[in-house]
Design an enzyme around this catalytic site. Sequence first.
Site, PDB file in Angstrom:
ATOM      1  N   LYS A 252      53.546 -61.029 -49.346  1.00 33.16           N
ATOM      2  CA  LYS A 252      52.745 -62.236 -49.608  1.00 33.16           C
ATOM      3  C   LYS A 252      51.718 -61.885 -50.669  1.00 33.16           C
ATOM      4  CE  LYS A 252      50.385 -66.084 -47.381  1.00 33.16           C
ATOM      5  NZ  LYS A 252      49.320 -66.273 -48.352  1.00 33.16           N
ATOM      6  N   ARG A 257      50.045 -70.037 -56.665  1.00 36.47           N
ATOM      7  CA  ARG A 257      51.416 -70.533 -56.597  1.00 36.47           C
ATOM      8  C   ARG A 257      51.711 -71.392 -57.805  1.00 36.47           C
ATOM      9  NH1 ARG A 257      53.899 -72.865 -51.120  1.00 36.47           N
ATOM     10  NH2 ARG A 257      55.974 -73.376 -51.800  1.00 36.47           N
ATOM     11  N   GLU A 302      54.717 -66.796 -57.422  1.00 36.94           N
ATOM     12  CA  GLU A 302      53.295 -66.522 -57.265  1.00 36.94           C
ATOM     13  C   GLU A 302      52.892 -65.745 -58.511  1.00 36.94           C
ATOM     14  OE1 GLU A 302      51.741 -67.752 -54.606  1.00 36.94           O
ATOM     15  OE2 GLU A 302      49.903 -66.587 -54.367  1.00 36.94           O
ATOM     16  N   ARG A 419      54.562 -78.184 -43.648  1.00 43.29           N
ATOM     17  CA  ARG A 419      54.193 -76.879 -43.121  1.00 43.29           C
ATOM     18  C   ARG A 419      55.003 -76.687 -41.851  1.00 43.29           C
ATOM     19  NH1 ARG A 419      49.936 -73.660 -44.185  1.00 43.29           N
ATOM     20  NH2 ARG A 419      48.646 -75.229 -45.174  1.00 43.29           N
TER      21      ARG A 419
HETATM   22  P1  ATP Z   1      46.879 -69.166 -47.939  1.00 41.22           P
HETATM   23  O1  ATP Z   1      45.498 -69.632 -47.727  1.00 41.22           O
HETATM   24  O2  ATP Z   1      47.326 -68.183 -46.929  1.00 41.22           O
HETATM   25  O3  ATP Z   1      47.192 -68.782 -49.333  1.00 41.22           O
HETATM   26  P2  ATP Z   1      48.047 -71.722 -48.227  1.00 41.22           P
HETATM   27  O4  ATP Z   1      47.585 -72.770 -47.281  1.00 41.22           O
HETATM   28  O5  ATP Z   1      47.605 -71.740 -49.638  1.00 41.22           O
HETATM   29  O6  ATP Z   1      47.759 -70.338 -47.556  1.00 41.22           O
HETATM   30  P3  ATP Z   1      50.421 -71.205 -46.964  1.00 41.22           P
HETATM   31  O7  ATP Z   1      51.587 -72.023 -46.708  1.00 41.22           O
HETATM   32  O8  ATP Z   1      49.549 -71.053 -45.824  1.00 41.22           O
HETATM   33  O9  ATP Z   1      49.616 -71.756 -48.191  1.00 41.22           O
HETATM   34  O10 ATP Z   1      50.894 -69.779 -47.476  1.00 41.22           O
HETATM   35  C1  ATP Z   1      51.864 -69.748 -48.399  1.00 41.22           C
HETATM   36  C2  ATP Z   1      51.285 -69.389 -49.738  1.00 41.22           C
HETATM   37  O11 ATP Z   1      51.445 -68.000 -49.981  1.00 41.22           O
HETATM   38  C3  ATP Z   1      52.108 -70.047 -50.789  1.00 41.22           C
HETATM   39  O12 ATP Z   1      51.556 -71.284 -51.122  1.00 41.22           O
HETATM   40  C4  ATP Z   1      52.101 -69.085 -51.945  1.00 41.22           C
HETATM   41  O13 ATP Z   1      51.056 -69.431 -52.815  1.00 41.22           O
HETATM   42  C5  ATP Z   1      51.754 -67.762 -51.340  1.00 41.22           C
HETATM   43  N1  ATP Z   1      52.829 -66.758 -51.406  1.00 41.22           N
HETATM   44  C6  ATP Z   1      52.670 -65.460 -51.757  1.00 41.22           C
HETATM   45  N2  ATP Z   1      53.799 -64.772 -51.678  1.00 41.22           N
HETATM   46  C7  ATP Z   1      54.741 -65.643 -51.263  1.00 41.22           C
HETATM   47  C8  ATP Z   1      56.116 -65.516 -50.981  1.00 41.22           C
HETATM   48  N3  ATP Z   1      56.760 -64.356 -51.082  1.00 41.22           N
HETATM   49  N4  ATP Z   1      56.762 -66.634 -50.566  1.00 41.22           N
HETATM   50  C9  ATP Z   1      56.133 -67.809 -50.432  1.00 41.22           C
HETATM   51  N5  ATP Z   1      54.833 -67.988 -50.694  1.00 41.22           N
HETATM   52  C10 ATP Z   1      54.129 -66.917 -51.093  1.00 41.22           C
END
Ligand code: ATP
Length: 592
Positions: A252, A257, A302, A419
């Site tokens: 991650k 993104r 990302e 989600r």
């Molecule tokens: P966070 O605050 O943890 O970044 P978020 O609410 O922005 O979370 P989440 O769905 O909770 O989004 O976490 C997924 C996010 O992690 C994605 O939006 C992306 O930006 C990021 N990310 C990083 N590595 C990956 C990956 N390998 N696959 C998917 N998403 C990834």
Amino acid sequence: MLFSELVEFYERIEATTKRLEMTDILVELFRKTSPEIIDKVVYMTLGELYPPFVGIELGVAEKLALRALRSVAGVSEKKAQELYGKLGDIGLVAERLLESKAQATLFAEPLTVERVYSSLEKIARTTGEGAIETKLQVLTGILGSAQPKEAKYIMRMVTGTMRLGVADMTILDALAVAYGGGKEVREAFERAYNLSSDIGLVAKVAAKEGLKAIEEFRIRIGNPIRPMLAERLSTAEEILEKLDGKGLAEFKYDGERMQIHKRGDEILIFSRRQENITAQYPDVINYARACIKAREAIVECEAVAIDPETGEMLPFQELMHRRRKYEIEKAIEEYPVSLFFFDALYVDGQDLTSKPLLERRKVLESITEVNERVMLTESRIVERPEELEEFFLRAVESGCEGAIVKSISPESLYKAGARGWLWIKYKRSYVSKMVDTVDLVVVGAFYGRGKRRGKFGALLMAAYNPERDVFESVCKVGSGFTDEDLAKLPEMLSPYISKDKPPRVESSMQPDVWLKPGMVLEIIGDEITLSPVHMCCRDLVRKGSGLAIRFPRFTGRFRLDKSPEDATTSSEIMSMYERQLKKVVEKPAEGA
Ligand code: ATP
């Protein structure tokens, strides 16, 4: 369509707070609207002119709007200002002032929706030299033909303060009934919206081509797809159990993104909240052109900031420097990025969102030419908790936030805009310190004391409740801010200052300054407790109590990439609270 007819609907919508009633009124409105202008009517109802990803917004300064109004109403600056001070709503000021001179407009040609829309469009699109004069002229023109009630909504629209309280989801409900025959087909409308991020387009397709076209709605290059999001769990065992024993673990990455759209040489980059951020990333445009080996594609990655000296990954915060509009070339040098691709949603005419993950990943691999700057996310199939644990540690060691484990079952489709448990995050803070970060919305500010006298010393934070579309207070945070953070807060928060408690905010705590939901901060806390003060999940665990975050601290991350509706939801806070409770219960009592 006469604008006065539309305004009658707005008056009825404004008079109700019940979503169902609102939906009924919208259904009636949509049935009355010609398919030719249904998209415009939908945007206007939301206080917009285009879908948000187009990036053209109405936001005429109040001062300018008042100037136009003054010249139409023929009143002094003092009188207009006084009335505005008293009513606090520019729309009501317009209504009141024009009521006193209603005779004059009796003979004016009635306004049509088309004319109001194209005038607003002109106002929004005019830039550069002489723009102010042109905007003033156009606005004066429509106000001059407006009835008092029409002026009320024109002024609100033009200043970006429409706020009828209609959410996208309510519009979708109404569209399903108006054009699809009932709420049973709501899902198809939602899917079309998730695939296009353009509710006006969905309305137009439905109105012109009918339900079948909505059911067969296709991805379009240039329309951002709303992102699939992950749930979270805090142990490797729980994650694997949830995924039926097996999943694809990926690093991650801690970056931004991006959804990249490619058509030939043309590249568009959209942020997590569907803003068009292409102009900030000329380097990414080049990478995408060179490395995506398909004529047409929509892929997700990302983008991570890289230390130009060491080549190591830098934390997310560094990337936010790239959000600036000027000196992009310099920023590219100072904050270079690497791209880590993780999904392919559309390739050369084929919609991949309905294919399982491993199939999508295979296509992604086949169209990506990797190099030092462009890679696929580090990944491996995990079946045992120890494997996941080991992978997770490796991710953290490489500068990642943790891991994200994805379902590889035949049902592991790309669920746009949702989600869900097909993707599960496993982040560093969850395991090490037993604390979670949350992204909360600033809804108020308190003046500081001592060293912080004269500045903001603490902020009132809220979680988002999507069911009711409100922001529920959950803590007051004063620690974790550096002097630098504190110094820039007043400027950052000034666009959100509100004279009264904003309508979508729920808080029994009264801050010194109310703030409209807009800015999101990452907050870390020690625990979640029942609270008599805060409104998050009020009455759900115990009557008269809400949930609050104890000992909250700002982590230093301004989540400029998130809109308030992307903040941690009240129900996520509830599940964190429940999980924490479970742990306490499971732990044998000391000395027992
Ligand atoms: P966070 O605050 O943890 O970044 P978020 O609410 O922005 O979370 P989440 O769905 O909770 O989004 O976490 C997924 C996010 O992690 C994605 O939006 C992306 O930006 C990021 N990310 C990083 N590595 C990956 C990956 N390998 N696959 C998917 N998403 C990834």
